[in-house]
Design an enzyme around this catalytic site. Structure first.
Site, PDB file in Angstrom:
ATOM      1  N   HIS A 477       0.824  -1.208   0.000  1.00 47.00           N
ATOM      2  CA  HIS A 477       0.000   0.000   0.000  1.00 47.00           C
ATOM      3  C   HIS A 477       0.865   1.269   0.000  1.00 47.00           C
ATOM      4  O   HIS A 477       0.652   2.189  -0.785  1.00 47.00           O
ATOM      5  CB  HIS A 477      -0.848  -0.069   1.269  1.00 47.00           C
ATOM      6  CG  HIS A 477      -1.710   1.099   1.495  1.00 47.00           C
ATOM      7  ND1 HIS A 477      -2.873   1.279   0.805  1.00 47.00           N
ATOM      8  CD2 HIS A 477      -1.568   2.144   2.313  1.00 47.00           C
ATOM      9  CE1 HIS A 477      -3.418   2.394   1.204  1.00 47.00           C
ATOM     10  NE2 HIS A 477      -2.655   2.941   2.120  1.00 47.00           N
ATOM     11  N   GLU A 716      -2.536 -13.296 -15.334  1.00 46.24           N
ATOM     12  CA  GLU A 716      -1.974 -13.154 -13.990  1.00 46.24           C
ATOM     13  C   GLU A 716      -1.634 -14.506 -13.388  1.00 46.24           C
ATOM     14  O   GLU A 716      -1.019 -14.594 -12.337  1.00 46.24           O
ATOM     15  CB  GLU A 716      -2.993 -12.462 -13.066  1.00 46.24           C
ATOM     16  CG  GLU A 716      -3.428 -11.119 -13.575  1.00 46.24           C
ATOM     17  CD  GLU A 716      -4.359 -10.425 -12.612  1.00 46.24           C
ATOM     18  OE1 GLU A 716      -3.867  -9.609 -11.815  1.00 46.24           O
ATOM     19  OE2 GLU A 716      -5.569 -10.689 -12.657  1.00 46.24           O
ATOM     20  N   ASP A 742       0.634 -10.044  -9.883  1.00 50.01           N
ATOM     21  CA  ASP A 742       0.146 -11.372  -9.503  1.00 50.01           C
ATOM     22  C   ASP A 742       0.879 -12.478 -10.245  1.00 50.01           C
ATOM     23  O   ASP A 742       1.175 -13.516  -9.668  1.00 50.01           O
ATOM     24  CB  ASP A 742      -1.365 -11.472  -9.750  1.00 50.01           C
ATOM     25  CG  ASP A 742      -2.140 -10.837  -8.612  1.00 50.01           C
ATOM     26  OD1 ASP A 742      -1.781 -11.078  -7.451  1.00 50.01           O
ATOM     27  OD2 ASP A 742      -3.082 -10.073  -8.879  1.00 50.01           O
ATOM     28  N   CYS A 789       0.106  -4.358 -17.557  1.00 45.66           N
ATOM     29  CA  CYS A 789      -0.439  -3.357 -16.642  1.00 45.66           C
ATOM     30  C   CYS A 789       0.091  -3.559 -15.233  1.00 45.66           C
ATOM     31  O   CYS A 789      -0.259  -2.818 -14.321  1.00 45.66           O
ATOM     32  CB  CYS A 789      -1.961  -3.362 -16.671  1.00 45.66           C
ATOM     33  SG  CYS A 789      -2.636  -4.937 -16.114  1.00 45.66           S
TER      34      CYS A 789
HETATM   35  C1  PEP Z   1      -1.328  -7.214 -11.352  1.00 50.37           C
HETATM   36  O1  PEP Z   1      -1.567  -8.233 -10.685  1.00 50.37           O
HETATM   37  O2  PEP Z   1      -0.205  -6.976 -11.869  1.00 50.37           O
HETATM   38  C2  PEP Z   1      -2.375  -6.213 -11.581  1.00 50.37           C
HETATM   39  C3  PEP Z   1      -2.219  -5.224 -12.428  1.00 50.37           C
HETATM   40  O3  PEP Z   1      -3.497  -6.324 -10.788  1.00 50.37           O
HETATM   41  P1  PEP Z   1      -3.535  -5.840  -9.250  1.00 50.37           P
HETATM   42  O4  PEP Z   1      -2.216  -5.230  -8.906  1.00 50.37           O
HETATM   43  O5  PEP Z   1      -4.656  -4.874  -9.154  1.00 50.37           O
HETATM   44  O6  PEP Z   1      -3.804  -7.134  -8.561  1.00 50.37           O
HETATM   45 MG    MG Z   2      -3.677  -8.610 -10.144  1.00 48.08          MG
END
Ligand code: PEP
Ligand code: MG
Length: 857
Positions: A477, A716, A742, A789
Site C-alpha cells: 500500500h 496473472e 500477480d 499493466c
Molecule cells: C497485477 O496483478 O499486476 C495487476 C495489475 O493487478 P492488481 O495489482 O490490481 O492485482
Molecule cells: Mg492482479
C-alpha cells in the site's frame, strides 16, 4: 468382553425444517472429514433451531451460533448453524436457552436471522454432529426434506460404554503458556482439529485456561472453556507419549489449528498478558547491510531524497480497564463518536473547499466507518461486560483493524489503517489525551513502522522529501501511494531505521531501496548535485511527455496509465498518457458500504471515458475482489488461502448478477468518447474465460450493444501464459493484459506483499520474462495485441526488454509515464530484441538487470 457391543438406538429429530445434505459433501473439510464427529447437515428452510434430543444444554457458544445437548445416555449432539458463522459474533442469533437448562425434543434452542446469515456467512448449511462419536456404533441419516421437531433426521446405534482403561500413568509434561492466535478463538473447527490430534495420543491430555481445565479429547469440554483469541492456555499430558503429544499440540496451537491466523497483537478486545512469553524474535531474511551507516530495504518509489529524519510514532493513550455502569459508558462512547463525526465532516468540508477532493474523501470514509455496526458491536459488548468505554473502544477498533490487516491485502491493509486512524481520533475524544501532530520541517524524511492512508494523505508534499517504512514491500500500500504522489520511498527497511534520532541528516534512495546516515558535507554535496541532474533529466522527459514513444528505428509502443478513478484519468492526461490500460474498477467503489447501482457505475465509467481524448483506449477491468480483498458491500467468506480462493473473475462467475450488472454498466458507457475495452482479472482456465465471456455476450445481446468493445484476458496466472496459444485462439478474445504483480507472485509462489520475500518478488525474473515473451508470440500469430499493466511496466530498466519481447502497450503509474516514454525512445527495436533474447537466458533477475545499466544521473 467385547468393547463395543450394540445396546440400543436413539433417534435424532430434525432440529430445522430443511433439506438433508450428506455431511461428506459440505464445503468445510473439518466437518466433511468428520473431524468433529459423525453427523449430517441440513439446508434450512426454517429459522428456529430446536432440540433434536432431550437432555441438558452442555455448551452454548458465546457467539450463539452453536450449541451442544447432552442426552441422559451421555451422547453429545453439537448443532452448528451455518459455516463460518462464528465470525458474526452473535449478530443475528438469539438463544432461547442457557447452559445447564434441560430441554425436551422440539424445544426452541436458537432463533436466527436467515437472511443475515445467508448474506454474511459462507453457507447456511447447519451441521448436526455427535461430538463424542466414539459413543456410537453408526449413524444413519434420512434423505429429502425434514420438518423441525417432527421428523426423524437420523438414527444412531449406541455402542456399549467402553470399559474405563487404567488411568494413564507416567511423566506429566506441560507446555509453555500459549496464546491462542485464532481470530475467533477455539470455535468448533479448530477445536475439532485439536481434539483429533489429542486423540491420536494415548496420554491423558488436558487444556487449561486460567483456573479451568478440560479434557483435550472432548469437543464439548474445550468449547466449554470459551477460549478466545489472545487467551493464554497451557496443555499438559500424562502418559507414555506425553512428550511427543505436547510437542505436536503446542505447534498445532501456535500455528492456528488449521486456520489462517494473523499474529496475536497486544491490543485485542481482551488484554493479552505476557505476550513476550511466546513471541519469538523473527529472523529477518530481507536485505541487510553490514555497514552501520547504510540501511537497506526495497525500492518502493524511485527518486532521491536528502533531508532530516522525523520518526512518526503514534502515542500510547492510557486507559482505565473498568468503567462505571454500562449505560454511562455507552453514553460516553456515543458522545465521543458524535463529536468525532462532527470534526470529520468539518475537516471534509474544508478540504472540499480547498479543492482537495482526494483527502476530503478519506475523511468522509472515516466518518462512515464510525457507523459500522460490526465495529460498534465489538465495543458495546465489551462495555456490557464492565469495561470502560475507552478500553472497550480501543480493543474493538484494534481487533477490527487486525482482522482486516490479517486479510493480507494491500488495499485492505489500508482500510485497517483507516480503522486505526479513526479509532485513535475517537479514543482521543474519549480520554482527552491528544497525540501531538509533529510539525514538519522543509526537507523531512519520515520513518515509521507503517504509514496509514491518512498519514500519507496529510503529508505536505512540499515538506516531505521521502519516507521509509519497516513494513511492506514493493507492491504494498505504502509503495503504491508513494509512487502516485511521486515521493521517493523505501519499504521493508531494516528495523534499526526506527532508532535513527530525529533531526539526523540522511539520504534516502528510493530507486536503490537504501537509506544512508552520517554523511559528510562533501558527500551530501555530491548527492545534491546528483539530485539536480535527476531533476534536469525529469524536466527534459516532461518536455516530451506528449510525444509518442517510438524507438530509434521507428517502432511505436503505446504508453498508457493505470488509474483508480476519474481524477486519476484527468491527471493521466496531464502526464502524456495515451489512454488507460487498467482501470481498477474495485478502487472506484472501495469506500462504499452499499453496492453502486448499475447507473452509478455507468456514470463513473462514462466520466473516465470523457476525461480521455476521444478514441483513446480505456481498458476497464471488472471487479477484482475476493477472499483477500473483499468490498464491504460484497461479503465474501474468509478463506484459508484467499490468494488461491474465490478471487477476481471467480467472484463474478459465482455471483453472476454482480458481473452482469457491471458488464451492462460498461456497455452503457461505451459511447462516451474513449474506445472502451473490458478485461477479466485472474482468468486461470479456458472455462473461466468462456463463462465470463458468455455473461458479457448475453448482456450485450440483451442491451443490443452495437459499439465494438474489445474483450481481453488478464494474464496473472501462469496457466494462461503456458496455454497462451489456446487462449489466444478463443473466439472473441481480443487482447491480453499482463498483471505482472500477480503473475510474479503466482509463478514464484511468493506473496507479493510479504516483507521477507519482497526483494525476491522481481518481475525481471527470467521465468516471468519467458512467460511474457511466449504470450506475445501467441497473440501476434493471431494479429492480437498484448499489454502489461503490472508494476514492471513502470520500471525503466525493464522497458527495453519488454519491448524486445514484443509487448505492444505499457500501462504505467501516472508519474512514470514521461520517463517510460523516454526509455522507449532511447533504444532501437533491434537492440530491444537482442536484450530480450539475452534476458530469457539469464539465470537470475540480477543478471537480467545488469543487461540494462541505468544512468544514475
Ligand atoms: C497485477 O496483478 O499486476 C495487476 C495489475 O493487478 P492488481 O495489482 O490490481 O492485482
Ligand atoms: Mg492482479
Amino acid at each position: 468382553m467385547e468393547a463395543s457391543t450394540t445396546v440400543s438406538t436413539i433417534e435424532l429429530i430434525a432440529p430445522l425444517t430443511g433439506v438433508m445434505v450428506p455431511i461428506e459433501i459440505i464445503p468445510d473439510p473439518v466437518f466433511a472429514k468428520k473431524m468433529v464427529g459423525e453427523g449430517f447437515s441440513i439446508d434450512p428452510l426454517s429459522n428456529v433451531l430446536v432440540a433434536p434430543i432431550a437432555g441438558e444444554v452442555a455448551d452454548l457458544q458465546p457467539s450463539h451460533h452453536a450449541i451442544t445437548i447432552r442426552s441422559a445416555d451421555g451422547i453429545e449432539v453439537l448443532l452448528h448453524i451455518g459455516l463460518d458463522t462464528v465470525r458474526m459474533e452473535g449478530e443475528g442469533f438469539s438463544p432461547k436457552v442457557k447452559e445447564g437448562d434441560h430441554v425436551e425434543v422440539g424445544d426452541p434452542l436458537i432463533e436466527f436471522d436467515l437472511d443475515l446469515v445467508a448474506s454474511k456467512a459462507k453457507s447456511l448449511l447447519t451441521q448436526v454432529v455427535i461430538a463424542n462419536s466414539e459413543r456410537i456404533e453408526s449413524l444413519t441419516p434420512v434423505t429429502g426434506v425434514v420438518t423441525a421437531g417432527q421428523d426423524v433426521a437420523a438414527t444412531a446405534e449406541l455402542a456399549a460404554p467402553v470399559e474405563e482403561g487404567a488411568v494413564a500413568t507416567g511423566r506429566t509434561v506441560t507446555s509453555d503458556a500459549l496464546l491462542i492466535p485464532n481470530p475467533t478463538g477455539l470455535h468448533a473447527r479448530p477445536t475439532a482439529t485439536l481434539v483429533n490430534l489429542a486423540k491420536s495420543f494415548g496420554s491423558d491430555i488436558r487444556l487449561r485456561k486460567g483456573e479451568e481445565s478440560a479434557n483435550a479429547k472432548s469437543m464439548v469440554g474445550i468449547m466449554g472453556l470459551a477460549v478466545a483469541r489472545g487467551d493464554k492456555v497451557t496443555v499438559s499430558a500424562t502418559g507414555p507419549d506425553a512428550q511427543e503429544a505436547i510437542a505436536q499440540i503446542t505447534e498445532a496451537i501456535q500455528t492456528g489449528l488449521g486456520e489462517d491466523c494473523p499474529a496475536v497483537g497486544t491490543a485485542d478486545t481482551e488484554a493479552v498478558p505476557a505476550v513476550e512469553e511466546v513471541v519469538v524474535e523473527e529472523e529477518s531474511t530481507g536485505p541487510r547491510s553490514g555497514d552501520p551507516n547504510l540501511l537497506l530495504g526495497v525500492s518502493a518509489s524511485p527518486g532521491l531524497g536528502v533531508g532530516t529524519v522525523l520518526q512518526l510514532r503514534h502515542d500510547d493513550i492510557q486507559v482505565e480497564e473498568f468503567g462505571e455502569d454500562h449505560h454511562k459508558e455507552r453514553r460516553k462512547l456515543n458522545a465521543a463518536i458524535d463529536r468525532s463525526i462532527l470534526d470529520l465532516s468539518a475537516l471534509q468540508q474544508r478540504l472540499e473547499k480547498e479543492d482537495d477532493a482526494e483527502k476530503a474523501g478519506i475523511f468522509g470514509a472515516h466518518a462512515e466507518l464510525l457507523s459500522d455496526p460490526d465495529l460498534l458491536d465489538l465495543a458495546v459488548s465489551a462495555i456490557d461486560k464492565g469495561k470502560s468505554a475507552a478500553y472497550a473502544w480501543r480493543g474493538a477498533f484494534n481487533n477490527y483493524a487486525d482482522r482486516l490487516a490479517g486479510l493480507k491485502n494491500e488495499v485492505l491493509a489500508g482500510r485497517a489503517n483507516d480503522v486505526r486512524d479513526v479509532g485513535q481520533r475517537v479514543l482521543e475524544e474519549l480520554t482527552g489525551q491528544r497525540s501531538e501532530k509533529p510539525e514538519l520541517a522543509e526537507g523531512t524524511i519520515l520513518i515509521a513502522e507503517d504509514l496509514t492512508p491518512s498519514d500519507t494523505a496529510q503529508l505536505d508534499r512540499s515538506k516531505v522529501v521521502g519516507f521509509a517504512t519497516t513494513n511492506g514491500g514493493a507492491s504494498s500500500h505504502v509503495a503504491i501511494i508513494a509512487r502516485s504522489m511521486d515521493i521517493p520511498a523505501v519499504a521493508g527497511i531494516e528495523g534499526r531505521a526506527l532508532d535513527i534520532p530525529d533531526g539526523s541528516r540522511v539520504v534516502l534512495d528510493g530507486s536503490k531501496g537504501s537509506l544512508q546516515t552520517n554523511l559528510s558535507d562533501y558527500e551530501i554535496q555530491g548527492i545534491v548535485e546528483r539530485q539536480q541532474r535527476i531533476a534536469a533529466r525529469k524536466a527534459a522527459e516532461d518536455e516530451r511527455k506528449d510525444e509518442p514513444a517510438v524507438t530509434t528505428d521507428g517502432h511505436r509502443v503505446a504508453v498508457v496509465a493505470n488509474i483508480g478513478g476519474v481524477e486519476d484519468a484527468q491527471e493521466a492526461m496531464t502526464k502524456g498518457a495515451e489512454g488507460v490500460g487498467l482501470l481498477r474498477s474495485e478502487f472506484v467503489f472501495l469506500g462504499r458500504t452499499k453496492a453502486p447501482t448499475e447507473e452509478e457505475q455507468a456514470e463513473v465509467y462514462a466520466d473516465c471515458s470523457r476525461a480521455l481524448q476521444p478514441g483513446q483506449p480505456l481498458v476497464i477491468r471488472t471487479l477484482d475482489v475476493g477472499g483477500d480483498k473483499p468490498l464491504p458491500y460484497l461479503p465474501i467468506p474468509a478463506e484459508e488461502n484467499p490468494f488461491l480462493g474465490i478471487r477476481g473473475v471467480r467472484v463474478g462467475i459465482e455471483r453472476p448478477e454482480v458481473l452482469r450488472a457491471q458488464c451492462r454498466a460498461i456497455m452503457k458507457a461505451a459511447d462516451a468518447g474513449a474506445e472502451l475495452n473490458v478485461m477479466f482479472p485472474m482468468i486461470a482456465t479456458i472455462e473461466d474465460w468462456r463463462a465470463a465471456k458468455k455473461i458479457w455476450d448475453v448482456e450485450a445481446d440483451r442491451l443490443g450493444l452495437t459499439t465494438k468493445v474489445p474483450v481481453g484476458i488478464m494474464m496473472e496466472v501462469p496457466s494462461v501464459a503456458v496455454m497462451a496459444r489456446q487462449f489466444a485462439a478463443e473466439e472473441g478474445c481480443d487482447f491480453f493484459s499482463v498483471g505482472t504483480n500477480d503473475l510474479t507472485s503466482y509463478t514464484l509462489a511468493m506473496d507479493r506483499g510479504h516483507p521477507k520475500l519482497a526483494a525476491q518478488v522481481d518481475p525481471c525474473n527470467p521465468a516471468i520474462l519467458a512467460l511474457i515473451g511466449g504470450a506475445c508470440d501467441a497473440l501476434h500469430e493471431r494479429g492480437k495485441w498484448l499489454g502489461i499493466c503490472g508494476g514492471v511496466a513502470s520500471d525503466p530498466q525493464a522497458v527495453p526488454i519488454l519491448v524486445g519481447l514484443g509487448v505492444d502497450e505499457l500501462s504505467c503509474s501516472i508519474p512514470a509515464i514521461p520517463s517510460i516514454k523516454a526509455q522507449v525512445r532511447a533504444y532501437s527495436l533491434e537492440q530491444c530484441k537482442e536484450l530480450a533474447a539475452q534476458a530469457v537466458l539469464c539465470s537470475t533477475p540480477a543478471e537480467v538487470r545488469a543487461l540494462v545499466p541505468m544512468d544514475e544521473a
